[in-house]
Motif scaffolding. Structure first.
Motif, mmCIF file in Angstrom:
data_model
loop_
_atom_site.group_PDB
_atom_site.id
_atom_site.type_symbol
_atom_site.label_atom_id
_atom_site.label_comp_id
_atom_site.label_asym_id
_atom_site.label_seq_id
_atom_site.Cartn_x
_atom_site.Cartn_y
_atom_site.Cartn_z
ATOM 1 N N UNK A 192 0.811 -1.220 0.000
ATOM 2 C CA UNK A 192 0.000 0.000 0.000
ATOM 3 C C UNK A 192 0.839 1.262 0.000
ATOM 4 N N UNK A 193 2.142 1.102 -0.124
ATOM 5 C CA UNK A 193 3.017 2.274 -0.026
ATOM 6 C C UNK A 193 2.822 3.228 -1.200
ATOM 7 N N UNK A 194 2.909 4.507 -0.888
ATOM 8 C CA UNK A 194 2.953 5.511 -1.954
ATOM 9 C C UNK A 194 4.422 5.711 -2.325
ATOM 10 N N UNK A 251 5.745 -3.405 3.418
ATOM 11 C CA UNK A 251 4.466 -4.139 3.483
ATOM 12 C C UNK A 251 4.651 -5.656 3.468
ATOM 13 N N UNK A 252 5.875 -6.109 3.493
ATOM 14 C CA UNK A 252 6.150 -7.535 3.286
ATOM 15 C C UNK A 252 5.458 -8.422 4.317
ATOM 16 N N UNK A 263 15.160 -6.331 -5.493
ATOM 17 C CA UNK A 263 14.302 -5.996 -4.352
ATOM 18 C C UNK A 263 12.939 -6.665 -4.559
ATOM 19 N N UNK A 264 11.983 -6.287 -3.724
ATOM 20 C CA UNK A 264 10.629 -6.832 -3.884
ATOM 21 C C UNK A 264 9.933 -6.015 -4.975
ATOM 22 N N UNK A 265 10.258 -6.281 -6.225
ATOM 23 C CA UNK A 265 9.777 -5.426 -7.300
ATOM 24 C C UNK A 265 8.272 -5.533 -7.500
#
Ligand code: GLU
Length: 301
Positions: free
Chosen positions: A99-101, A123-124, A169-171
């Motif tokens: 949910x990150x902006x 958010x992981x 990264x967590x793309x």
């Protein structure tokens, strides 16, 4: 019979191609044809697309002598293919909601030990049961889906750059507007189209470890890569339309037709001027300049 494999050029139809884009396309063509591969064109219209740009770009490629096999495909026509891959990643528990902006990410990325430009994993580990208040997230926007990466870096082999290790990264796999992300689409398309040779601008080198890692997770063999130096302006920035007459149309307005532009590009790559077929005879990847092509104002006119 073994398939010959294929190379490709994959423009985003956001406007006219400039001499830097045309140079990358010509080099991709030379790499493919010199290794008896097919050459495909793919229109990458998931992000930016401008009406008329696709037809104009195909005409520009043809004007400098590039030909291609099969009808070009368009990413916007291939959504079911991407959805299938998203489903398999989801089934394997490899995706999570984020949910990150952009701002959240920029702020978190200034924290110590974070890799520049990489997602910090905020958010992981959101629990399904947690309320937005508990996990401190704003759930008032649809989530993006990110990859639960099991590595932080990956190494690829590049025909021009050698062994290259870059962050994974967590793309993002699905954007918050529901559209599959470029990094997923490019991996699926290259594999589905039988593309085993990716020649593109070296601005994409840093994304390549992510893409090769993702290909492996999907059970796909990553292609061979060759990242070619970009065309830069005199300030060392990536060439752009604001740098003056850098598109075929604007150069034609100055009396420089497509054949002359093709010749300038060939010479910039250390190749003989003339037809692409002639350049093909002389083409040797080992002899390509390893530095950027700096386009001085006036060089093209
Ligand atoms: N569509 C991307 C661009 O125009 C190229 C992506 C690729 O070659 O993998 O920058």
């Amino acid at each position: 019979m073994n398939s010959p494999g294929a190379g490709r050029f994959a423009p985003s139809p956001s406007g006219e191609l400039h001499v830097g884009n045309l140079r990358t396309a010509m080099l991709a063509w030379l790499f493919a044809r010199s290794t008896s591969r097919e050459f495909l064109v793919r229109i990458e219209d998931l992000d930016r697309s401008r009406a008329g740009a696709e037809a104009a770009q195909l005409a520009e490629l043809a004007a400098v002598g590039i030909d291609w096999d099969h009808e070009p495909v368009r990413q916007s026509d291939r959504l079911p293919l991407y959805r299938q891959a998203i489903g398999s990643l989801q089934a394997a528990g490899l995706l999570y909601e984020c949910y990150c902006t952009r701002r959240d990410i920029a702020e978190a990325a200034t924290a110590p030990h974070s890799l520049p430009g990489s997602y910090p994993g905020t958010c992981r580990n959101l629990s399904k049961a947690a309320t937005p208040e508990q996990d401190g997230q704003r759930h008032d926007r649809p989530p993006a889906l990110r990859l639960r990466s099991e590595v932080t870096s990956w190494t690829i082999e590049d025909q021009l750059q050698g062994s290259y290790t870059g962050p994974v990264d967590d793309l993002v796999i699905v954007r918050s507007d529901g559209v599959p992300a470029y990094n997923l689409a490019v991996v699926i398309d290259d594999a589905a189209q039988g593309i085993d040779q990716v020649v593109r601008g070296d601005d994409l080198l840093s994304s390549t470890p992510r893409q090769a890692y993702l290909a492996g997770l999907l059970g796909l063999t990553p292609p061979r890569y060759a990242h070619v130096p970009l065309a830069l302006n005199k300030d060392g920035r990536r060439l752009a339309k604001r740098d003056g007459a850098v598109t075929l149309e604007s150069l034609a307005g100055k009396g420089l037709g497509p054949e002359l532009v093709r010749d300038l590009i060939l010479r910039s790559a250390g190749l003989p001027a003339g037809t692409l077929a002639g350049a093909l005879e002389a083409f040797d990847p080992a002899g390509l300049p390893r530095e950027a092509w700096v386009v001085e104002p006036g060089e093209l006119s």
